[in-house]
Design a protein around this motif. Structure first.
Motif, PDB file in Angstrom:
ATOM      1  N   ARG A   1       6.783 -40.620  -9.136  1.00 57.47           N
ATOM      2  CA  ARG A   1       5.520 -40.417  -8.704  1.00 57.47           C
ATOM      3  C   ARG A   1       5.126 -38.961  -9.401  1.00 57.47           C
ATOM      4  O   ARG A   1       6.162 -38.239  -9.870  1.00 57.47           O
ATOM      5  N   PRO A   2       4.056 -38.598  -9.691  1.00 62.07           N
ATOM      6  CA  PRO A   2       3.657 -37.293 -10.302  1.00 62.07           C
ATOM      7  C   PRO A   2       3.870 -36.340  -9.694  1.00 62.07           C
ATOM      8  O   PRO A   2       2.727 -35.330  -8.959  1.00 62.07           O
ATOM      9  N   VAL A   3       5.028 -35.830  -9.369  1.00 61.30           N
ATOM     10  CA  VAL A   3       5.425 -34.530  -8.136  1.00 61.30           C
ATOM     11  C   VAL A   3       5.864 -33.614  -9.208  1.00 61.30           C
ATOM     12  O   VAL A   3       6.185 -33.596 -10.314  1.00 61.30           O
TER      13      VAL A   3
ATOM     14  N   GLU B   1       9.915 -49.871  -9.305  1.00 61.93           N
ATOM     15  CA  GLU B   1      11.390 -50.543  -9.149  1.00 61.93           C
ATOM     16  C   GLU B   1      12.278 -49.518  -8.688  1.00 61.93           C
ATOM     17  O   GLU B   1      12.227 -48.376  -8.886  1.00 61.93           O
ATOM     18  N   GLU B   2      13.154 -50.041  -7.703  1.00 62.54           N
ATOM     19  CA  GLU B   2      14.071 -49.095  -7.311  1.00 62.54           C
ATOM     20  C   GLU B   2      15.351 -48.701  -8.468  1.00 62.54           C
ATOM     21  O   GLU B   2      15.712 -49.519  -9.275  1.00 62.54           O
TER      22      GLU B   2
ATOM     23  N   PHE C   1      -3.001 -48.945 -14.384  1.00 60.20           N
ATOM     24  CA  PHE C   1      -2.762 -49.850 -15.100  1.00 60.20           C
ATOM     25  C   PHE C   1      -2.585 -51.105 -14.323  1.00 60.20           C
ATOM     26  O   PHE C   1      -1.403 -51.960 -14.270  1.00 60.20           O
ATOM     27  N   SER C   2      -3.322 -51.473 -13.106  1.00 60.33           N
ATOM     28  CA  SER C   2      -3.494 -52.368 -12.313  1.00 60.33           C
ATOM     29  C   SER C   2      -3.450 -53.774 -13.080  1.00 60.33           C
ATOM     30  O   SER C   2      -4.089 -53.971 -13.743  1.00 60.33           O
ATOM     31  N   GLY C   3      -2.482 -54.769 -12.547  1.00 67.56           N
ATOM     32  CA  GLY C   3      -2.493 -55.884 -13.158  1.00 67.56           C
ATOM     33  C   GLY C   3      -1.442 -56.051 -14.334  1.00 67.56           C
ATOM     34  O   GLY C   3      -1.081 -57.156 -14.731  1.00 67.56           O
ATOM     35  N   ASP C   4      -1.019 -54.942 -14.610  1.00 70.01           N
ATOM     36  CA  ASP C   4      -0.044 -55.026 -15.753  1.00 70.01           C
ATOM     37  C   ASP C   4       1.346 -55.130 -15.467  1.00 70.01           C
ATOM     38  O   ASP C   4       2.039 -54.118 -14.589  1.00 70.01           O
ATOM     39  N   GLU C   5       1.964 -56.134 -15.268  1.00 71.28           N
ATOM     40  CA  GLU C   5       3.152 -56.458 -14.577  1.00 71.28           C
ATOM     41  C   GLU C   5       4.406 -55.446 -14.829  1.00 71.28           C
ATOM     42  O   GLU C   5       5.091 -54.916 -14.222  1.00 71.28           O
ATOM     43  N   GLU C   6       4.379 -55.415 -16.518  1.00 73.41           N
ATOM     44  CA  GLU C   6       5.433 -54.636 -16.967  1.00 73.41           C
ATOM     45  C   GLU C   6       5.417 -53.127 -16.446  1.00 73.41           C
ATOM     46  O   GLU C   6       6.533 -52.492 -15.856  1.00 73.41           O
ATOM     47  N   VAL C   7       4.301 -52.599 -16.394  1.00 76.78           N
ATOM     48  CA  VAL C   7       4.114 -51.080 -16.054  1.00 76.78           C
ATOM     49  C   VAL C   7       4.372 -50.928 -14.751  1.00 76.78           C
ATOM     50  O   VAL C   7       5.067 -49.875 -14.360  1.00 76.78           O
ATOM     51  N   ILE C   8       3.749 -51.771 -13.727  1.00 76.33           N
ATOM     52  CA  ILE C   8       4.007 -51.764 -12.417  1.00 76.33           C
ATOM     53  C   ILE C   8       5.227 -51.619 -11.863  1.00 76.33           C
ATOM     54  O   ILE C   8       5.815 -51.002 -11.188  1.00 76.33           O
ATOM     55  N   LYS C   9       6.220 -52.844 -12.534  1.00 80.71           N
ATOM     56  CA  LYS C   9       7.646 -52.679 -12.273  1.00 80.71           C
ATOM     57  C   LYS C   9       8.107 -51.460 -12.729  1.00 80.71           C
ATOM     58  O   LYS C   9       9.000 -50.780 -11.673  1.00 80.71           O
TER      59      LYS C   9
ATOM     60  N   LYS D   1      16.889 -35.936  -6.271  1.00 83.87           N
ATOM     61  CA  LYS D   1      17.391 -35.327  -7.329  1.00 83.87           C
ATOM     62  C   LYS D   1      17.326 -36.351  -8.491  1.00 83.87           C
ATOM     63  O   LYS D   1      17.161 -35.781  -9.746  1.00 83.87           O
ATOM     64  N   ILE D   2      17.777 -37.310  -8.305  1.00 82.09           N
ATOM     65  CA  ILE D   2      17.833 -38.289  -9.563  1.00 82.09           C
ATOM     66  C   ILE D   2      16.207 -38.456  -9.963  1.00 82.09           C
ATOM     67  O   ILE D   2      16.157 -38.465 -11.005  1.00 82.09           O
ATOM     68  N   TYR D   3      15.400 -38.583  -9.178  1.00 89.63           N
ATOM     69  CA  TYR D   3      13.998 -38.876  -9.446  1.00 89.63           C
ATOM     70  C   TYR D   3      13.472 -37.510 -10.351  1.00 89.63           C
ATOM     71  O   TYR D   3      12.707 -37.855 -11.143  1.00 89.63           O
ATOM     72  N   ARG D   4      13.798 -36.674  -9.780  1.00 90.78           N
ATOM     73  CA  ARG D   4      13.482 -35.250 -10.504  1.00 90.78           C
ATOM     74  C   ARG D   4      14.101 -34.959 -11.962  1.00 90.78           C
ATOM     75  O   ARG D   4      13.416 -34.669 -12.892  1.00 90.78           O
ATOM     76  N   TYR D   5      15.437 -35.682 -12.025  1.00 88.97           N
ATOM     77  CA  TYR D   5      16.040 -35.488 -13.446  1.00 88.97           C
ATOM     78  C   TYR D   5      15.393 -36.716 -14.154  1.00 88.97           C
ATOM     79  O   TYR D   5      14.946 -36.229 -15.397  1.00 88.97           O
TER      80      TYR D   5
END
Length: 241
Positions: A3-5, A236-237, A224-232, A192-196
């Motif tokens: 997320r853009p945090v 993705e976890e 980028f709605s509909g762009d499967e690569e970007v949305i993944k 923390k991982i997401y922050r890194y």
């Protein structure tokens, strides 16, 4: 999901909790370098380097009060060209700050990975070796010229598909470091991982010519709605299998 945090890990601020909320008198003496960065969107910070101290200044672009908040970190000992023993008078103990310069690209990289109650204890920790994953906590500060260019750079609402994918390709450069961090700190929150990961993304975006801290309205999933690569990539976890 990435997320853009706000990325809040200015490394000196991690070690010293936060910048003081009340302005202090600026120290005397000749400053020999000044470097600039962002704490988060709209929150600017810089480091003024003196021979015996570092002065941190922060200012909010969102506030009518443009007086900087100041805090001072004292350089107690220079172990070599990279490692400095630092101290804050209001905090017990010492910190080991690593400072590396990339003059060709207009920035320094700062990391304060170690803490100890004495200088000798810090030096022993340094001899034992700093875990490589500590580099995840490093932060860049730019020359005034580079930072002024950064402030004028396009924001994330103008990013191209190719550049977004490039900025999110963290697995090869960060995967082993992130796993080592998790293994060494099993109780550390996953935020923390997401922050890194976000810190890596923002550094990469700056290299690609964007300002990820520019205050603009954007939503990658809508863009980028509909762009499967970007949305993944966005959803993705994070795993290390």
């Amino acid at each position: 999901m990435i997320r853009p945090v706000s990325f809040l890990s200015t490394i000196l601020l991690i070690f010293f909790v936060s910048i003081a909320l009340t302005a202090q008198q600026k120290p005397s003496g000749k400053a020999y370098a000044k470097w600039f960065s962002y704490i988060s969107p709209g929150e600017l910070t810089n480091i003024v380097e003196y021979e015996d101290k570092l002065v941190l200044e922060s200012i909010s672009e969102l506030s009518d009060d443009k007086r900087p908040n100041l805090d001072t970190v004292y350089i107690i000992k220079r172990i070599d060209e990279k490692f400095l023993v630092i101290e804050k008078k209001s905090r017990k103990g010492f910190g080991l700050m690593e400072r590396t310069a990339n003059i060709a690209n207009g920035y320094i990289e700062i990391n304060a990975p170690l803490e100890a109650e004495s200088i000798s204890a810090l030096e022993e920790k340094l001899k034992a070796g700093v875990p490589d994953w500590k580099n995840l906590e490093s932060r860049r500060f730019y020359t005034e010229e580079r930072f002024n260019a950064l402030k004028k750079a396009p924001g994330l609402n103008e990013i191209t598909r190719e550049d977004l994918i490039t900025s999110m390709a963290w697995r090869e450069p960060l995967g082993a470091l992130l796993k080592a961090c998790v293994d060494d700190n099993p109780d550390r929150g996953r935020y923390k991982i997401y922050r890194y990961m976000e810190a890596y993304r923002n550094k990469k975006l700056i290299e690609l010519g964007y300002n990820p801290y520019k205050i603009v309205a954007y939503n990658f999933e809508e863009m980028f709605s509909g762009d499967e690569e970007v949305i993944k990539l966005l959803t993705e976890e994070v795993t290390f299998d």
